[in-house]
Design an enzyme around this catalytic site. Structure first.
Site, PDB file in Angstrom:
ATOM      1  N   ARG A 164     -56.248  29.084   8.823  1.00 60.84           N
ATOM      2  CA  ARG A 164     -56.061  28.334  10.029  1.00 60.84           C
ATOM      3  C   ARG A 164     -55.419  27.134   9.138  1.00 60.84           C
ATOM      4  O   ARG A 164     -54.720  26.734  10.039  1.00 60.84           O
ATOM      5  CB  ARG A 164     -56.872  27.705  10.537  1.00 60.84           C
ATOM      6  CG  ARG A 164     -58.667  29.030  10.905  1.00 60.84           C
ATOM      7  CD  ARG A 164     -57.664  30.046  12.359  1.00 60.84           C
ATOM      8  NE  ARG A 164     -58.697  30.543  12.592  1.00 60.84           N
ATOM      9  CZ  ARG A 164     -59.504  31.540  12.533  1.00 60.84           C
ATOM     10  NH1 ARG A 164     -58.800  31.775  10.703  1.00 60.84           N
ATOM     11  NH2 ARG A 164     -60.485  32.618  12.650  1.00 60.84           N
ATOM     12  N   SER A 238     -62.654  28.961  18.415  1.00 56.86           N
ATOM     13  CA  SER A 238     -63.309  27.932  17.760  1.00 56.86           C
ATOM     14  C   SER A 238     -62.828  26.437  17.704  1.00 56.86           C
ATOM     15  O   SER A 238     -61.610  26.053  18.088  1.00 56.86           O
ATOM     16  CB  SER A 238     -63.321  27.808  16.395  1.00 56.86           C
ATOM     17  OG  SER A 238     -64.236  29.276  15.982  1.00 56.86           O
ATOM     18  N   GLU A 334     -59.593  23.120  15.096  1.00 55.47           N
ATOM     19  CA  GLU A 334     -58.543  23.474  14.818  1.00 55.47           C
ATOM     20  C   GLU A 334     -57.204  23.236  16.022  1.00 55.47           C
ATOM     21  O   GLU A 334     -55.999  24.137  15.998  1.00 55.47           O
ATOM     22  CB  GLU A 334     -59.447  25.148  14.217  1.00 55.47           C
ATOM     23  CG  GLU A 334     -58.567  25.952  14.219  1.00 55.47           C
ATOM     24  CD  GLU A 334     -59.082  27.291  15.412  1.00 55.47           C
ATOM     25  OE1 GLU A 334     -59.654  27.645  14.302  1.00 55.47           O
ATOM     26  OE2 GLU A 334     -58.853  28.316  16.355  1.00 55.47           O
TER      27      GLU A 334
HETATM   28  P1  FAD Z   1     -50.389  28.386  21.884  1.00 56.17           P
HETATM   29  O1  FAD Z   1     -52.496  27.614  21.786  1.00 56.17           O
HETATM   30  O2  FAD Z   1     -49.622  28.301  23.444  1.00 56.17           O
HETATM   31  O3  FAD Z   1     -49.247  27.346  20.827  1.00 56.17           O
HETATM   32  C1  FAD Z   1     -50.826  27.387  19.416  1.00 56.17           C
HETATM   33  C2  FAD Z   1     -49.590  25.904  18.897  1.00 56.17           C
HETATM   34  O4  FAD Z   1     -48.762  26.902  18.815  1.00 56.17           O
HETATM   35  C3  FAD Z   1     -49.131  24.725  19.159  1.00 56.17           C
HETATM   36  O5  FAD Z   1     -49.033  24.083  18.371  1.00 56.17           O
HETATM   37  C4  FAD Z   1     -47.603  25.622  20.241  1.00 56.17           C
HETATM   38  O6  FAD Z   1     -47.074  24.488  20.194  1.00 56.17           O
HETATM   39  C5  FAD Z   1     -47.510  26.330  18.987  1.00 56.17           C
HETATM   40  N1  FAD Z   1     -46.042  27.236  19.202  1.00 56.17           N
HETATM   41  C6  FAD Z   1     -46.961  28.335  20.240  1.00 56.17           C
HETATM   42  N2  FAD Z   1     -45.954  29.481  20.699  1.00 56.17           N
HETATM   43  C7  FAD Z   1     -44.950  29.370  19.209  1.00 56.17           C
HETATM   44  C8  FAD Z   1     -43.912  29.268  18.635  1.00 56.17           C
HETATM   45  N3  FAD Z   1     -43.445  30.194  19.194  1.00 56.17           N
HETATM   46  N4  FAD Z   1     -42.847  28.897  18.055  1.00 56.17           N
HETATM   47  C9  FAD Z   1     -43.546  27.600  17.706  1.00 56.17           C
HETATM   48  N5  FAD Z   1     -45.004  27.300  17.509  1.00 56.17           N
HETATM   49  C10 FAD Z   1     -45.505  27.729  18.988  1.00 56.17           C
HETATM   50  N6  FAD Z   1     -57.630  32.246  16.844  1.00 56.17           N
HETATM   51  C11 FAD Z   1     -57.655  33.099  15.235  1.00 56.17           C
HETATM   52  O7  FAD Z   1     -57.471  32.457  14.141  1.00 56.17           O
HETATM   53  N7  FAD Z   1     -58.787  34.100  15.129  1.00 56.17           N
HETATM   54  C12 FAD Z   1     -59.990  33.792  16.507  1.00 56.17           C
HETATM   55  O8  FAD Z   1     -60.917  34.760  16.429  1.00 56.17           O
HETATM   56  C13 FAD Z   1     -59.790  33.128  17.839  1.00 56.17           C
HETATM   57  N8  FAD Z   1     -60.732  33.539  18.575  1.00 56.17           N
HETATM   58  C14 FAD Z   1     -60.244  32.811  19.667  1.00 56.17           C
HETATM   59  C15 FAD Z   1     -61.260  32.896  21.056  1.00 56.17           C
HETATM   60  C16 FAD Z   1     -61.254  32.528  22.406  1.00 56.17           C
HETATM   61  C17 FAD Z   1     -61.655  33.031  23.148  1.00 56.17           C
HETATM   62  C18 FAD Z   1     -60.112  31.444  22.369  1.00 56.17           C
HETATM   63  C19 FAD Z   1     -59.360  30.914  24.024  1.00 56.17           C
HETATM   64  C20 FAD Z   1     -58.554  31.641  21.430  1.00 56.17           C
HETATM   65  C21 FAD Z   1     -59.366  32.138  19.921  1.00 56.17           C
HETATM   66  N9  FAD Z   1     -58.630  31.606  18.831  1.00 56.17           N
HETATM   67  C22 FAD Z   1     -58.789  32.543  17.614  1.00 56.17           C
HETATM   68  C23 FAD Z   1     -57.254  30.843  19.032  1.00 56.17           C
HETATM   69  C24 FAD Z   1     -55.734  31.565  19.698  1.00 56.17           C
HETATM   70  O9  FAD Z   1     -56.245  32.474  20.158  1.00 56.17           O
HETATM   71  C25 FAD Z   1     -55.248  31.542  18.033  1.00 56.17           C
HETATM   72  O10 FAD Z   1     -54.275  29.769  17.737  1.00 56.17           O
HETATM   73  C26 FAD Z   1     -53.192  31.497  19.637  1.00 56.17           C
HETATM   74  O11 FAD Z   1     -52.412  32.418  18.241  1.00 56.17           O
HETATM   75  C27 FAD Z   1     -53.274  30.881  19.619  1.00 56.17           C
HETATM   76  O12 FAD Z   1     -51.418  31.901  20.720  1.00 56.17           O
HETATM   77  P2  FAD Z   1     -51.067  31.116  21.807  1.00 56.17           P
HETATM   78  O13 FAD Z   1     -50.085  31.701  22.383  1.00 56.17           O
HETATM   79  O14 FAD Z   1     -52.155  31.024  22.751  1.00 56.17           O
HETATM   80  O15 FAD Z   1     -50.298  28.967  21.385  1.00 56.17           O
HETATM   81  N1  EPU Z   2     -73.745  29.401  13.819  1.00 57.18           N
HETATM   82  C1  EPU Z   2     -74.868  28.675  13.929  1.00 57.18           C
HETATM   83  N2  EPU Z   2     -74.511  28.101  15.121  1.00 57.18           N
HETATM   84  C2  EPU Z   2     -73.818  28.272  16.327  1.00 57.18           C
HETATM   85  C3  EPU Z   2     -72.976  29.331  16.256  1.00 57.18           C
HETATM   86  C4  EPU Z   2     -72.684  29.850  14.756  1.00 57.18           C
HETATM   87  O1  EPU Z   2     -75.729  27.930  12.776  1.00 57.18           O
HETATM   88  O2  EPU Z   2     -74.047  28.771  17.288  1.00 57.18           O
HETATM   89  C5  EPU Z   2     -73.565  29.896  12.622  1.00 57.18           C
HETATM   90  C6  EPU Z   2     -74.283  30.907  12.288  1.00 57.18           C
HETATM   91  O3  EPU Z   2     -75.093  30.992  11.018  1.00 57.18           O
HETATM   92  C7  EPU Z   2     -73.437  32.232  12.302  1.00 57.18           C
HETATM   93  C8  EPU Z   2     -72.606  31.629  11.652  1.00 57.18           C
HETATM   94  O4  EPU Z   2     -72.002  29.869  11.758  1.00 57.18           O
HETATM   95  O5  EPU Z   2     -73.743  33.281  11.621  1.00 57.18           O
HETATM   96  C9  EPU Z   2     -70.734  32.074  12.221  1.00 57.18           C
HETATM   97  O6  EPU Z   2     -70.404  32.244  13.299  1.00 57.18           O
HETATM   98  P1  EPU Z   2     -69.310  33.375  14.122  1.00 57.18           P
HETATM   99  O7  EPU Z   2     -69.804  34.591  12.703  1.00 57.18           O
HETATM  100  O8  EPU Z   2     -69.530  33.209  15.273  1.00 57.18           O
HETATM  101  O9  EPU Z   2     -68.002  32.680  13.379  1.00 57.18           O
HETATM  102  P2  EPU Z   2     -68.224  31.353  13.370  1.00 57.18           P
HETATM  103  O10 EPU Z   2     -67.607  30.849  11.758  1.00 57.18           O
HETATM  104  O11 EPU Z   2     -68.292  31.003  14.226  1.00 57.18           O
HETATM  105  C10 EPU Z   2     -65.690  32.443  12.829  1.00 57.18           C
HETATM  106  C11 EPU Z   2     -63.406  32.080  13.477  1.00 57.18           C
HETATM  107  C12 EPU Z   2     -63.469  32.404  14.275  1.00 57.18           C
HETATM  108  C13 EPU Z   2     -63.676  34.069  14.414  1.00 57.18           C
HETATM  109  C14 EPU Z   2     -65.163  34.809  14.296  1.00 57.18           C
HETATM  110  C15 EPU Z   2     -64.817  36.361  13.231  1.00 57.18           C
HETATM  111  C16 EPU Z   2     -63.334  30.052  12.423  1.00 57.18           C
HETATM  112  C17 EPU Z   2     -63.105  28.284  12.961  1.00 57.18           C
HETATM  113  N3  EPU Z   2     -63.907  30.633  13.201  1.00 57.18           N
HETATM  114  O12 EPU Z   2     -66.132  31.864  13.929  1.00 57.18           O
HETATM  115  O13 EPU Z   2     -62.229  32.303  14.936  1.00 57.18           O
HETATM  116  O14 EPU Z   2     -63.545  34.884  14.878  1.00 57.18           O
HETATM  117  O15 EPU Z   2     -65.552  33.816  12.242  1.00 57.18           O
HETATM  118  O16 EPU Z   2     -64.126  36.079  12.791  1.00 57.18           O
HETATM  119  O17 EPU Z   2     -62.807  30.369  11.161  1.00 57.18           O
HETATM  120  C18 EPU Z   2     -60.692  30.477  16.442  1.00 57.18           C
HETATM  121  O18 EPU Z   2     -60.392  31.269  15.278  1.00 57.18           O
HETATM  122  O19 EPU Z   2     -61.468  30.861  17.408  1.00 57.18           O
HETATM  123  C19 EPU Z   2     -61.779  32.049  16.438  1.00 57.18           C
HETATM  124  C20 EPU Z   2     -62.848  32.331  17.336  1.00 57.18           C
END
Ligand code: FAD
Ligand code: EPU
Length: 338
Positions: A164, A238, A334
């Site tokens: 990240r 997250s 994050e």
């Molecule tokens: P924004 O939120 O608009 O911007 C994020 C940051 O990037 C800000 O600092 C912004 O200034 C900068 N930025 C955006 N675009 C640019 C650009 N073109 N050039 C320079 N800087 C820029 N992330 C994961 O890694 N894994 C996951 O599984 C994951 N699951 C998610 C689930 C949910 C339900 C949600 C809401 C979010 C999740 N995220 C996850 C976080 C998010 O999806 C990512 O960080 C995504 O890349 C953000 O994209 P955005 O366009 O919305 O960025």
């Molecule tokens: N857990 C708990 N309690 C909770 C939730 C999770 O104890 O309420 C523990 C459980 O043991 C579970 C473990 O956490 O098995 C992992 O949970 P999950 O599989 O939901 O994944 P996560 O660690 O919460 C990470 C990433 C996600 C990504 C998933 C799948 C980070 C910060 N988050 O979540 O990314 O989608 O793994 O790879 O690394 C994001 O970055 O926004 C994001 C959603």
């Protein structure tokens, strides 16, 4: 290029918090972006680049210019026996890019299905999910320097990707706008299904022939079960990163909590899901006004409706303090707090 004044960002952040920015512009061409950045009128103004706002928390109004990236276009740029190279403009939706790859039988991003946001934001934090990170398919990106509008190319090593993390969250924070991203995809898939519940989900879906489409479907299914949909309830996925501990610290905590979930990262150490710490501190499902911790996932902070950015930030700080108190671990957000 239309610059709007005193513009509401409520529909431009997935937390759905009500904040305004002083100026707002939507960018659909590189030339207009360069024109804007070199115009003396806007040069000194603080700027915020925005994609789909799915990883930001606005804790206050933004006094400056918000640049919303809406550059479009995905194209194939090269091909050999094993790989296909594609370049996508920053404003494309990430999942649309994944769908493009699935349709073209290009492997490498299927585990990253349904991650919200734009392609341009993906390198910012080296998006990752289900055992795969962007860096594995990343080739290069093109960015424009905010200070002078100059186009620069960053290859994989220049981006300094980590968990990240990238150079754009550190040394080059707020210095570049990413305008396009180049990926190298595989013609022959290397299936990654060991992580999380992918295997069980594939079995439950009665998948007989493994394919990138089947993996994508399984990932989508898991994500839809686990994570709240921002269109229904405001959130940014997250909220904190999962802490990575060196072996000695991990062993000490593991001895006290043998049930502790963890993953071993060869390069970095022992990664413990942040959600576990937060749940152990009793936060799961708790609410402070309209800001809350999701009932099914302790790592996801939510806005139940009228929660302000500052309320969500305070909740995050309280969570940090209690995890620090109980486990002596400081959770790092994050989400980009503005
Ligand atoms: P924004 O939120 O608009 O911007 C994020 C940051 O990037 C800000 O600092 C912004 O200034 C900068 N930025 C955006 N675009 C640019 C650009 N073109 N050039 C320079 N800087 C820029 N992330 C994961 O890694 N894994 C996951 O599984 C994951 N699951 C998610 C689930 C949910 C339900 C949600 C809401 C979010 C999740 N995220 C996850 C976080 C998010 O999806 C990512 O960080 C995504 O890349 C953000 O994209 P955005 O366009 O919305 O960025
Ligand atoms: N857990 C708990 N309690 C909770 C939730 C999770 O104890 O309420 C523990 C459980 O043991 C579970 C473990 O956490 O098995 C992992 O949970 P999950 O599989 O939901 O994944 P996560 O660690 O919460 C990470 C990433 C996600 C990504 C998933 C799948 C980070 C910060 N988050 O979540 O990314 O989608 O793994 O790879 O690394 C994001 O970055 O926004 C994001 C959603």
């Amino acid at each position: 290029m239309k610059i709007q004044e005193n513009f509401s960002l409520k529909n431009y952040n997935t937390f759905g918090v009500e904040v305004n920015c002083q100026f707002f512009v939507e960018i659909t061409s590189i030339e207009s972006l360069q024109e804007l950045l070199t115009n003396p009128l806007w040069k000194a103004m603080p700027k915020l680049i925005l994609g789909e706002g799915s990883n930001v928390l606005f804790s206050q109004d933004f006094s400056g210019l918000v640049i919303k990236m809406s550059l479009k276009g995905i194209k194939k740029t090269a091909e050999n026996e094993d790989h296909v190279w594609i370049t996508s403009a920053a404003g494309e939706n990430w999942h649309e890019l994944v769908l493009y790859c699935l349709k073209s039988q290009l492997a490498g991003v299927e585990n990253l299905s349904l991650i919200p946001g734009t392609v341009g934001a993906a390198p910012m934090q080296n998006i990752g999910a289900y055992g795969v990170e962007l860096k594995e398919v990343f080739e290069q990106l093109t960015a424009i320097r905010l200070s002078d509008g100059k186009l620069c190319v960053f290859d994989q090593s220049a981006c300094r990707f980590g968990y990240r993390d990238s150079i754009f969250k550190r040394e080059f924070k707020n210095q570049y706008v990413i305008v396009s991203v180049g990926l190298r995809l595989n013609k022959t898939p290397i299936f990654r299904f060991e992580y999380g519940a992918i295997k069980e989900t594939l079995a439950a879906m009665q998948v007989k022939d493994l394919s990138i489409q089947a993996i994508s479907n399984a990932v989508i299914k898991i994500r839809q079960q686990k994570l709240p949909d921002p269109r229904k309830i405001g959130n940014a996925g997250s909220f904190f990163k999962s802490p990575i501990l060196p072996k000695e610290d991990f062993l000490a905590i593991h001895q006290r909590y043998p049930e502790l979930p963890y993953f071993v990262d060869e390069n970095e150490g022992y990664k413990i899901p942040a959600g576990w710490f937060i749940e152990q501190c009793g936060w799961k499902g708790r609410r402070m006004g309209d800001a809350g911790v999701h009932e099914q996932h302790a790592l996801v902070l939510v806005n139940y409706g009228k929660g302000s950015g500052i309320e969500i930030k305070r909740l995050a700080e309280e969570i940090q303090a209690s995890v620090k108190d109980k486990f002596s671990i400081l959770l790092t957000p994050e989400v980009n707090i503005i």
